[in-house]
Design an enzyme around this catalytic site. Structure first.
Site, short mmCIF file in Angstrom:
data_model
loop_
_atom_site.label_atom_id
_atom_site.label_comp_id
_atom_site.label_asym_id
_atom_site.label_seq_id
_atom_site.Cartn_x
_atom_site.Cartn_y
_atom_site.Cartn_z
N ARG A 1 -10.19 0.68 -8.24
CA ARG A 1 -11.32 0.74 -7.32
C ARG A 1 -12.52 1.38 -8.01
NH1 ARG A 1 -10.77 3.68 -1.57
NH2 ARG A 1 -11.14 5.52 -2.86
N ASP B 1 -13.49 -1.03 0.49
CA ASP B 1 -13.15 -1.18 1.91
C ASP B 1 -14.21 -1.97 2.67
OD1 ASP B 1 -11.07 0.33 1.14
OD2 ASP B 1 -11.67 2.15 2.20
N GLU C 1 -11.81 7.82 -7.72
CA GLU C 1 -13.21 8.21 -8.05
C GLU C 1 -13.27 9.59 -8.71
OE1 GLU C 1 -12.15 6.85 -5.16
OE2 GLU C 1 -12.85 4.88 -5.79
N ASP D 1 0.87 -1.17 0.00
CA ASP D 1 0.00 0.00 0.00
C ASP D 1 0.91 1.23 0.00
OD1 ASP D 1 -2.17 1.83 0.54
OD2 ASP D 1 -3.30 0.15 1.35
N ASP E 1 -5.86 3.23 -6.87
CA ASP E 1 -6.81 3.46 -5.78
C ASP E 1 -7.23 4.93 -5.80
OD1 ASP E 1 -8.26 2.97 -3.49
OD2 ASP E 1 -6.54 2.93 -2.14
N HIS F 1 -6.38 -8.52 2.12
CA HIS F 1 -5.90 -7.15 2.28
C HIS F 1 -6.46 -6.58 3.57
CE1 HIS F 1 -6.05 -2.68 0.94
NE2 HIS F 1 -4.88 -2.94 1.46
#
Ligand SMILES: *[C@@H]1O[C@H](CO)[C@@H](O)[C@H](O)[C@H]1NC(C)=O
Ligand SMILES: *[C@@H]1O[C@H](CO)[C@@H](O)[C@H](O)[C@H]1NC(C)=O
Ligand SMILES: *[C@@H]1O[C@H](CO)[C@@H](O)[C@H](O)[C@H]1NC(C)=O
Ligand SMILES: *[C@@H]1O[C@H](CO)[C@@H](O)[C@H](O)[C@H]1NC(C)=O
Ligand SMILES: *[C@@H]1O[C@H](CO)[C@@H](O)[C@H](O)[C@H]1NC(C)=O
Ligand SMILES: *[C@@H]1O[C@H](CO)[C@@H](O)[C@H](O)[C@H]1NC(C)=O
Ligand SMILES: *[C@@H]1O[C@H](CO)[C@@H](O)[C@H](O)[C@H]1NC(C)=O
Length: 923
Positions: free
Chosen positions: A586, A602, A507, A390, A504, A660
């Site tokens: 994502r 998540d 959006e 990450d 990630d 994860h």
């Protein structure tokens, strides 16, 4: 890495229309008025009234007292023939804002309160509500075209009174209908990289269309049985600058799709609504999540199915009602509609994927087990086991850097992984730190020079805030940005040879609303109507809607941000590595499966999220994203050992398998648990690794034929009514049925087995199902997997890595039908080269069983299977003990037969996979 805590859905905030151009409206101010839901005191209010609260106290003419609905009794004598439809057939006339009885009637709508405050609207359209009038249909370049006009503007601001209708028969099963504004250049979606067009065949179309001319509406029927699958005459077509609305009846209540939402596979039609607006938001009910897929599939009563795709990337709200019916509302763009007639569910998906593109072929290694967490703070911690990092790796959380202290030997670590046959993936967030001293952070300096960042409305770079602090956001609709992104990846890859990228926060997520400077007050930020979104406003948690991108405003492009980044990343990795790229995103939009896999964000470490991960994965199958999985054992919160074991078992059957974990949580790597739990997890992993050749073959069919990998039961057994609703079990392809435990403490479960013989994969025990539920034993070390009769599953002995397992001997699991037949296939290539199907650098072998023998038939043999052997096979359903077994005509001694389960097992074969082979047994 994502935000630490689950966000609470902020009080839903809706906006009222600007009403100045509606002559029959009350004199509301032209200003955008914010309305807060549920402040209104009247308990017996309609759903419309529930949305009401007057936020602008100066609007005294619209006081709540004037606004109270008439009581139910007073209005039951409301008489108008046009208003007598059953409550469940009402279409909301006050969707955009709350209306009093007077205001409702001023719109020309019917007003009839009901006893219940939720459910059917109190203000609704009468039949034949005035709308557009259809002009003559004339032949056009692509089909038919006509002009629609309306005499009086609708009640919406900036109504568009003339529309162009285009009707295109794309293929036999696909009808394409476009409603647009002929006079202006409105925004239209352009999917990245042209989708390859298949040869159009529209010789004998599966549909008929009818048009109602005044008010305009259309009906699409299935030609074979006359069934109405679309009927838009039930409500008016509305088309204003920032509000487009179209209603239709549905052919049944069995509707799936319209992701991304936290829901069962079948959507709830009980007066619900779903918003499609990409948002970083931990999965939970009634919230817009990371992706937008304006596509639904309807299972018709008799096993047939159809689908509808609205190619529109603006904020969309879809309202579902039990009529059954559905209303699309979009805040912009055009109505670009595709209807897919199937006739079976899998054909619907194929037709959809012809429009948005087939999924990519993943590298073989990406189907292995991935281990990752936020909180592997050094290379030495990562080294223990891991393949992913990450944002811990980055220097000051800036991408394309690595922390010299904690990750100083990252390049060496990755080389070391590669020597061990392990791959390495790390995270990229799109936000580029904008405050490093000039000359110290080339990605920003270079990006500035090359003008790759999204601008604010005054033409300055829009600065938001993400993990590194102030950040600029690349505009991936700009070709120069894709080149810059490639250069950044190339530079980083030359130091740290990553194998794949995990994108990630795309959006895109922003920790400040809109930008560090806020957003200007315009109709883009505060449209006349805002669908119900988390945070109440479109720019909440993301960029300003007025932000400028190369192709259009962020208002129009927001839902495509992740898609455009996935395209840029896929393209960059392809060019930099020269090998098959792996990208995991994502955020998503229709068509992302061409470039990337997706994970479901998540998820919390709890049983409910475990259970809903199945419909989440299956929905992405419908959306053309077969490479999908949820974070195994859960991301947020601490897992328990039992939950983690069950999640590893289910996760072994996610097409994409990754454990994860969030920062600060208790560790959940398999090795931290007790021996018994570890053994159960190891067994699930071994099962998956043994099935990788089969899984890879399914991905080949997804890539070339738009088949699904993780498959809902209804798709395989469309005429079995019991399969219509099942989303606690699923299939791999057409032949493996997975029935996981989803409840704490359970050691058995009730599973549905469709008609036919199903063999327990673990021991070959047959079950002859009439299409019935069965109580299965499921102790902690067991996940139930059944093989369908008539299928052959290619497998390999498992190993610790995919690099190693790929070299192991193959074996076949042969599940004979009642008549003694079976069929299977294997796609095989080097697992990592680009476009092997196109370049024909692959092997494709068919296996058939019948008359007491299994035969291989290599249809295509290009290298990859050389030196690989068939080591054995297990045949399920052999009625009696064989007297002898022959392999390529020679007697073999290593075979066993279990008369209780009727399983024949042959071992220690060394038959070359690249040649025809025959294994016979004599009864
Ligand atoms: C609407 O209200 C405004 C402000 O109260 C007033 O100036 C205007 O004359 C009104 N318009 C009409 C048509 O009543
Ligand atoms: C709604 O109205 C009905 C009839 O007027 C009344 O009996 C009922 O108590 C009201 N419900 C509430 C929640 O006030
Ligand atoms: C379409 O809907 C209208 C309005 O409800 C109805 O009158 C009509 O019969 C329907 N047409 C078809 C073909 O279902
Ligand atoms: C629909 O929702 C209402 C209100 O929440 C509820 O009372 C009703 O039972 C639901 N109907 C169905 C069929 O679930
Ligand atoms: C990792 O561990 C090795 C051996 O214990 C040690 O020499 C090295 O300094 C450590 N590396 C980092 C970056 O802490
Ligand atoms: C655009 O960005 C510049 C520079 O950050 C800022 O000064 C300006 O106020 C911003 N404009 C708007 C409308 O936010
Ligand atoms: C989760 O586990 C961590 C580490 O063991 C612990 O510090 C934390 O308090 C736990 N959180 C909860 C909510 O129990």
């Amino acid at each position: 890495m994502t935000l630490l805590s689950n966000f609470v859905v902020a009080a839903l905030v809706l906006s009222a229309f600007a009403l100045s151009n509606c002559f029959y409206m009350n004199n509301l101010s032209d200003r955008i008025t914010k309305l807060v839901r549920s402040v209104h005191a009247e308990p017996n209010k309609s759903i419309a009234y529930e949305r009401l609260a007057i936020a602008n106290p100066t609007e005294t003419h619209n006081k709540p007292s004037e606004n109270h609905p008439e009581s139910f009794k007073e209005t039951t004598n409301y008489r108008d023939d046009k208003c007598t439809m059953a409550p469940q057939s009402r279409f909301d006339c006050a969707r955009d804002r709350v209306l009093s009885k007077r205001q409702c009637e001023e719109r020309g709508c019917c007003y009839a309160p009901l006893p219940n405050s939720v459910g059917p609207p109190w203000c609704f359209y009468p039949s034949l509500y005035p709308g557009y009038k259809l002009g003559p249909l004339t032949p056009s370049k692509r089909g038919l075209a006509a002009t629609l006009t309306r005499a009086k503007p609708s009640y919406l601001p900036r109504d568009i009174s003339t529309l162009r209708l285009e009707i295109i028969e794309e293929t036999t099963g696909c009808l394409h209908l476009i409603l647009k504004d002929p006079s202006s250049q409105r925004y239209e979606v352009k999917l990245p990289a042209d989708v390859p067009k298949s040869r159009a065949d529209n010789s004998d179309v599966l549909y008929t269309t009818e048009y109602q001319s005044d008010p305009f509406g259309f009906i699409v029927r299935r030609k074979s049985n006359g069934r109405t699958i679309i009927n838009t005459t039930v409500g008016p077509l509305l088309f204003a600058d920032q509000y487009l609305q179209l209603s239709t009846t549905l052919a049944s209540s069995l509707v799936s799709g319209l992701g991304e939402h936290y829901t069962s596979l079948l959507l709830d039609l009980n007066w619900t609504s779903l918003t499609l607006w990409n948002r970083h938001m931990a999965p939970h009910a009634h919230a817009n999540l990371y992706g937008s897929h304006p596509f639904y599939i309807v299972q018709e009563a008799d096993g047939l199915a159809h689908g509808v795709f609205l190619l529109n990337s603006n904020a969309i709200e879809v309202t579902l009602q039990p009529t059954p019916a559905l209303t699309w509302v979009s805040t912009g763009g055009i109505l670009d509609l595709y209807f897919f007639l199937g006739p079976d569910p899998q054909s619907v998906i194929r037709q959809y994927l012809q429009v948005i593109g087939h999924p990519m072929m993943p590298p073989y290694w990406s189907l292995g087990f991935h281990l990752c967490r936020w909180g592997y703070t050094t290379t030495n911690t990562t080294r223990k086991d891991v393949q992913w990092n990450d944002l811990d790796y980055a220097d000051k959380q800036r991408i394309f850097t690595f922390d010299p202290r904690r990750f100083g030997d990252l390049p060496e670590m990755v080389e070391e992984f590669h020597r061990r046959g392990i791959k390495y993936i790390l995270i990229l967030d799109p936000g580029i730190s904008s405050t490093s001293p000039t000359g110290t952070y080339p990605p920003f300096d270079d990006g500035l020079k090359r003008d790759v960042f999204i601008k604010n409305v005054t033409g300055h770079i829009l600065i938001g805030k993400v993990w590194p602090g102030p950040t600029a956001f690349p505009d991936f609709t700009n070709p120069e940005t894709r080149q810059w992104w490639e250069d950044c990846i190339r530079g980083f890859h030359s130091k740290v040879p990553v194998d794949g990228l995990w994108i990630d926060m795309n959006e895109p997520a922003n920790f400040v609303q809109g930008s560090m400077e806020g957003c200007p007050h315009t109709d883009l930020e505060d449209p006349p109507y805002t669908p119900r979104v988390v945070g109440g406003e479109l720019n909440s948690g993301t960029l300003c809607m007025s932000a400028q991108q190369r192709q259009s405003t962020h208002y129009n492009l927001h839902n495509m941000y992740g898609l455009t980044e996935a395209y840029a990343t896929n393209r960059a990795l392809t060019k930099v590595r020269g090998k098959r790229p792996f990208v995991l995103s994502r955020s998503s939009y229709s068509g992302i499966g061409r470039f990337s896999g997706v994970w479901t964000g998540d998820v919390r470490s709890d049983w409910e999220q475990l259970r809903f991960s199945i419909p989440a994965v299956l929905q992405f199958s419908l959306f053309g994203v077969p490479l999908v999985g949820a974070d195994i054992c859960g991301f947020e919160g601490n897992t328990t050992e039992e939950l983690c074991v069950r999640w590893m078992q289910l996760g072994a059957f996610y097409p994409f398998m990754r454990n994860h974990n969030d920062n600060f949580n208790a560790p959940q790597e398999p090795y931290v648990f007790e021996q018994e739990a570890q053994a159960a997890m190891r067994s699930a992993l071994n099962l998956r690794y043994s099935l990788l050749p089969f899984l890879y073959t399914l991905f080949h069919h997804a890539h070339t034929s738009a088949d699904t990998v993780a498959r809902p039961l209804f798709m395989e057994f469309p005429t079995d009514p019991n399969c219509q609703t099942i989303d606690r079990q699923f299939l791999w392809g057409s032949s493996l049925l997975i029935s996981p435990v989803l409840e704490q403490g359970s050691v058995k479960l009730t599973a549905y087995l469709p008609f036919g013989i199903w063999y327990n994969l673990h021991n070959g025990q047959p079950f002859y199902s009439k299409g019935q539920y069965l109580l299965l034993s499921a102790p902690l070390d067991t996940i139930n997997v059944h093989v369908r009769e008539g299928h052959i599953i290619p497998q390999q002995d498992p190993a610790l890595t995919t690099t190693a397992s790929r070299r192991n001997p193959f074996f076949l699991t042969v599940a004979l039908s009642a008549g003694g037949w079976a069929w299977g296939d294997l796609f095989w290539d080097d697992g990592d080269s680009l476009d092997t199907y196109k370049t024909q650098d692959y092997c494709y072998v068919i296996f058939t069983a019948g008359q007491s023998q299994v035969v291989s038939d290599p249809l295509m043999l290009n290298g990859a299977l050389d030196e690989l052997v068939l080591g054995g096979l297990q045949v399920f359903g052999v009625p009696s003990p064989p007297r002898y077994v022959l392999a390529n005509g020679e007697k073999v001694s290593d075979f066993t037969y279990h008369s209780d389960t009727k399983v024949l097992t042959v071992t220690k074969l060394t038959l070359p996979m690249s040649k025809v082979f025959t294994v016979q047994w004599a009864l």
